[in-house]
Design an enzyme around this catalytic site. Structure first.
Site, PDB file in Angstrom:
ATOM      1  N   HIS A 203       0.781  -1.138   0.026  1.00  0.00           N
ATOM      2  CA  HIS A 203      -0.086   0.096   0.073  1.00  0.00           C
ATOM      3  C   HIS A 203       0.733   1.280  -0.077  1.00  0.00           C
ATOM      4  CE1 HIS A 203      -3.350   2.408   0.636  1.00  0.00           C
ATOM      5  NE2 HIS A 203      -2.893   3.094   1.693  1.00  0.00           N
ATOM      6  N   ASP A 205       0.591   5.370  -0.194  1.00  0.00           N
ATOM      7  CA  ASP A 205      -0.389   6.762  -0.349  1.00  0.00           C
ATOM      8  C   ASP A 205       0.300   7.621  -1.377  1.00  0.00           C
ATOM      9  OD1 ASP A 205      -2.189   5.820   1.622  1.00  0.00           O
ATOM     10  OD2 ASP A 205      -0.684   6.333   3.313  1.00  0.00           O
ATOM     11  N   ASP A 324      -7.953   1.574   2.603  1.00  0.00           N
ATOM     12  CA  ASP A 324      -7.458   2.616   3.681  1.00  0.00           C
ATOM     13  C   ASP A 324      -8.245   3.897   3.519  1.00  0.00           C
ATOM     14  OD1 ASP A 324      -5.925   3.384   5.704  1.00  0.00           O
ATOM     15  OD2 ASP A 324      -4.433   4.388   4.532  1.00  0.00           O
ATOM     16  N   HIS A 529      -7.267   9.523  -0.969  1.00  0.00           N
ATOM     17  CA  HIS A 529      -7.639   9.608   0.276  1.00  0.00           C
ATOM     18  C   HIS A 529      -7.019  10.208   1.614  1.00  0.00           C
ATOM     19  CE1 HIS A 529      -5.610   5.491   0.483  1.00  0.00           C
ATOM     20  NE2 HIS A 529      -5.071   6.257   1.758  1.00  0.00           N
TER      21      HIS A 529
END
Length: 838
Positions: A203, A205, A324, A529
């Site tokens: 993951h 970001d 997430d 997000h």
């Protein structure tokens, strides 16, 4: 470019910086001849994130926090291999989680230095490594299986025997010790044992505690490391040659970044996608916020993502992967199904602060009845490390035991990137089918969901939104980003409507498809997000605002081009009088509104105009309102306004003391209450400062009552009446508001400007209404949702602060009142009070 620079000597212990700088190191390596036949590693440990370059290509990511500090030069040094070589290391002066000063989520320390701690050329002793992993698994089994399980004692006694057999000074004793462990690991499970589908996960970001540009390098560091793992682990065979390391990758935007900046690495990614080891999942352009983007924005996320995956890899995603984000709109199942996706994976609701979500595998039903098969990995994480403890939690924590016997485990360092490590893989090799532990197999999302679909006959259904009982402050944090997002969504809508009409009228008009795609992708990127919610550092906010400015600038140009083509004849000087005004309506209903227009002498005048649905009108003589607006000031300083549709009364502080329909005697404001009441609250969350507002903030409510400038009339009526006032908030913040009532208009407008200089405070505006209802209605993407106005249960009061889009409504049979906004998302309705978070 880097290799052409002039290098100076550096040594272990030197520090480099400041934060966000990039340093390049040139390393001349000479491997001793005596190391022939040995596995040789290059070791690099520093506080920053590194990338090894060899022959002008990235070959290995290096991140101490991600347990990646070595690059394998050779697995068995041959005489024919070069013993002297040159490497370059690109050092980013930031850590895996940015460079927070004092804590991870604090603002970055701009003056931080990053130390080079270790640089070595070493021989890797694989026998010792394997022995240590064996012992780790056995000791974890002994500790975690419990005294009531005989396997825990078998593991303990085996580990004890290994220690007795093994002489650390005599490597020839190591195989016998490993043979003891192999006996335990070869004892198989029964057929009913739970199966864990392990998938490598990374993951990253797209922006958070680091800017967008650093994410590009994070992708390259993480993905090249995964490539190296795939090369050395083509088949993780304990039972079946089809078992492979599967790296799950999301976000088309990140693929596009790597394609543009690292074409050599991207070609390797494409190779492993074709081998079904890199699995593109997600289906969207970025992992967007699940609440705040408009319905059209969410459709474009899927459109751009699915189109990219189809063009680049010849396949669209069948799973939506959003692990997430801070909650999930009840409209998402319908949007997923419309975009060819019927499976959904996340884990974020495990963060709930109040209620434990009752399922890990279930059907999720949206507001139109659409359903998607949904799976939450029961380990409640997307960054597992392949440990015994995590396997046991995955089984024991599963809320749907008996209904399904398969679940996902996502392993690899995440958020700041990193991904899987060799040790994670080696741990799970030993647990592939070991009695006492769940069965662990390398899998893919498709394999997992295919099995779950076969087991789905007894699954439960969850209807409505998946509300995260945490991070409610993200609906309001960074108000400018929220405002720009809504404005840019409107601009792109208008450009597309007008350009489509222009093309329909004139086939020679060049529809700006490529420009619109670029602008949409900028907007979609900013809906990531941690960007649109405002939970990012200031560097990211600055980037986001720059992208919004670009959308507004280019959007205005495209809109002007479309209008010039669409209304070419009307805009010719000979076709219009100097008093005429062209008015366009891009909404799908006829509108009658008061507009402001600029006269030839540059003065502003008002006009009441009617414009058809998705059309335009040339206004020469403005319409006469059926009844003009009247504005009257009373002796006590209060002001009354009326337009034949609604009548309002305002006190000297700008608060509504009365609001009613003219043809009704029913009062909307309860006796003794005032609407348009500003209130300030303490905002001191437990930890996540930019993310959270806690329920206890409601106990600190203080109405804003310090008047700076009392209510006064600014427009005295006719087509428009308006009044203005100013308040002081806290020590030095101010609120200035203009309240406007237009002719023939069924609503009152509030133009509010806040000069905000407070810290750890939360500003809201409240509207108590004389309506009794168990539920309030909130606009969401392409629809609406009802939420309770009471706190009967913990599920109710956990939604003390919720999100909405352009309106929220409190109605009973035959009567109601709505609060509309053009740039806000945080809201609440408790009892009869509608509250908008500013």
């Amino acid at each position: 470019e880097a290799v052409r620079q002039e290098f100076r000597p550096a040594k272990v212990g030197d520090s480099f910086g400041p934060t966000w700088e990039t340093c390049w190191f040139k390393l001349e390596l000479n491997i001793p001849q005596a190391w022939a036949g040995r596995e040789v590693h290059f070791i690099w440990e520093s506080d920053g994130e590194g990338m090894v370059w060899r022959d002008a290509q990235p070959v290995q990511g290096l991140t101490k926090e991600g347990e990646k500090t070595s690059y394998i030069l050779t697995s068995s040094l041959k005489k024919s291999e070069p013993h002297s070589l040159t490497l370059y290391v690109e050092l980013a002066c930031n850590g895996l989680f940015g460079a927070g000063k004092g804590s991870m989520i604090a603002p970055p320390d701009p003056d931080r230095r990053f130390t080079l701690n270790k640089v070595e050329l070493v021989v890797f002793n694989k026998n010792v490594y394997e022995l240590l992993v064996d012992l780790e698994i056995l000791l974890d089994m002994a500790k975690l299986l419990g005294e009531e399980d005989q396997r825990s004692f078998q593991a303990l006694y085996t580990a004890n025997q290994m220690v007795n057999v093994c002489d650390v000074t005599d490597p020839s004793t190591f195989p016998a010790a490993r043979d003891l462990a192999a006996v335990i690991f070869s004892q198989r499970n029964g057929e009913s044992q739970h199966t864990i589908h392990a998938m490598g996960h990374c993951h990253i970001d797209s922006a958070w505690l680091w800017p967008y540009e650093e994410t590009i390098r994070k992708c390259a560091r993480s993905w090249v490391t995964v490539i190296r793992l795939m090369e050395s682990n083509p088949e993780l065979t304990f039972a079946c040659s089809q078992r492979r390391l599967t790296s799950v990758l999301r976000q088309a935007q990140q693929f596009e970044w790597v394609r543009s900046w690292y074409p050599g690495l991207y070609a390797q990614v494409q190779h492993f996608v074709a081998k079904r080891q890199f699995i593109p999942v997600g289906g969207t352009w970025v992992e967007m916020d699940g609440n705040l983007p408009s319905g059209e924005s969410m459709v474009r996320q899927f459109l751009q993502g699915q189109r990219f995956f189809q063009e680049q890899f010849g396949q669209m995603c069948s799973e939506f992967w959003l692990p997430d984000t801070f909650g999930y709109s009840a409209q998402l199942p319908q949007l997923m199904r419309g975009c060819g996706i019927k499976r959904f994976l996340t884990q974020k609701l495990s963060w709930n602060l109040v209620n434990t979500f009752p399922h890990h595998t279930f059907f999720w039903e949206g507001i139109d009845g659409s359903q998607v098969l949904t799976h939450f990995p029961p380990g409640d994480s997307y960054g597992m490390h392949g440990r015994v403890e995590e396997m046991l939690k995955t089984v024991n924590n599963n809320k749907d035991k008996g209904r399904v016997n398969n679940s996902a485990l996502l392993f690899g360092f995440g958020d700041g990137g990193g991904g899987p490590t060799q040790k994670m893989l080696d741990r799970m090799k030993r647990m592939s089918d070991t009695d006492g532990l769940p069965r662990v197999q390398m899998s893919t999302p498709d394999q997992l969901f295919s099995v779950l679909e076969k087991e789905s006959s007894q699954l439960c259904t969850w209807v409505g939104e998946l509300f995260l009982e945490l991070h409610n402050g993200t609906y309001t944090t960074q108000a400018q980003i929220k405002k720009e997002n809504r404005e840019c969504e409107r601009i792109l809508h208008d450009v597309e409507v007008l350009s489509t009409l222009a093309l329909a009228q004139d086939g020679t008009f060049q529809y700006p498809a490529s420009q619109l795609q670029r602008l949409w992708r900028l907007l979609l990127l900013n809906q990531f997000h941690d960007v649109l919610p405002g939970s990012c550092i200031q560097l990211v906010v600055a980037d986001a605002l720059r992208y919004y400015a670009e959308i507004r600038r280019v959007g205005a140009e495209l809109q002007e081009e479309a209008v010039q083509s669409l209304c070419r004849d009307l805009l010719r000087p000979e076709a219009k009088s100097t008093e005429s005004t062209l008015v366009l309506n891009t909404l799908p209903w006829e509108r009658t509104e008061v507009i402001s227009r600029t006269e030839p002498d540059r003065t502003e005048t008002l006009a009441l105009v009617t414009v058809p649905s998705m059309g335009y009108a040339l206004v020469r003589e403005p319409s006469v309102p059926p009844q003009p607006v009247t504005v009257r000031k009373r002796e006590d300083g209060s002001i009354a306004m009326e337009n034949g549709v609604i009548a309002v009364q305002l006190d000297v502080m700008g608060r509504l003391t009365s609001l009613r329909l003219v043809d009704s005697e029913r009062e909307s404001i309860p006796d003794g209450c005032c609407a348009n009441q500003f209130a300030i609250f303490d905002d001191v969350p437990l930890y996540w400062d930019a993310w959270d507002v806690m329920d206890y903030h409601l106990q600190t409510r203080k109405p804003v009552v310090m008047l700076l400038r009392p209510l006064e009339i600014t427009l005295s009526g006719g087509l428009r009446g308006s009044v203005t006032f100013s308040l002081q908030v806290g020590a030095s913040s101010t609120i200035t508001q203009e309240i406007i009532l237009d002719a023939a208009c069924p609503y009152l407008r509030f133009l509010t400007q806040v000069e905000w200089k407070e810290a750890h405070k939360f500003l809201k505006v409240e509207f108590p209404v004389q309506v009794q209802s168990m539920n309030a209605t909130y606009e969401i993407q392409f629809g609406h949702l009802q939420r309770p106005t009471h706190w009967n249960t913990s599920w109710d009061w956990a939604r003390f602060e919720v999100w909405t889009h352009k309106w929220m409504d409190l109605s009973e049979h035959g009567y109601g009142l709505a609060v509309l906004n053009d740039c806000k998302y945080g809201a609440s309705a408790h009892g009869n009070i509608l509250s908008l978070s500013l």
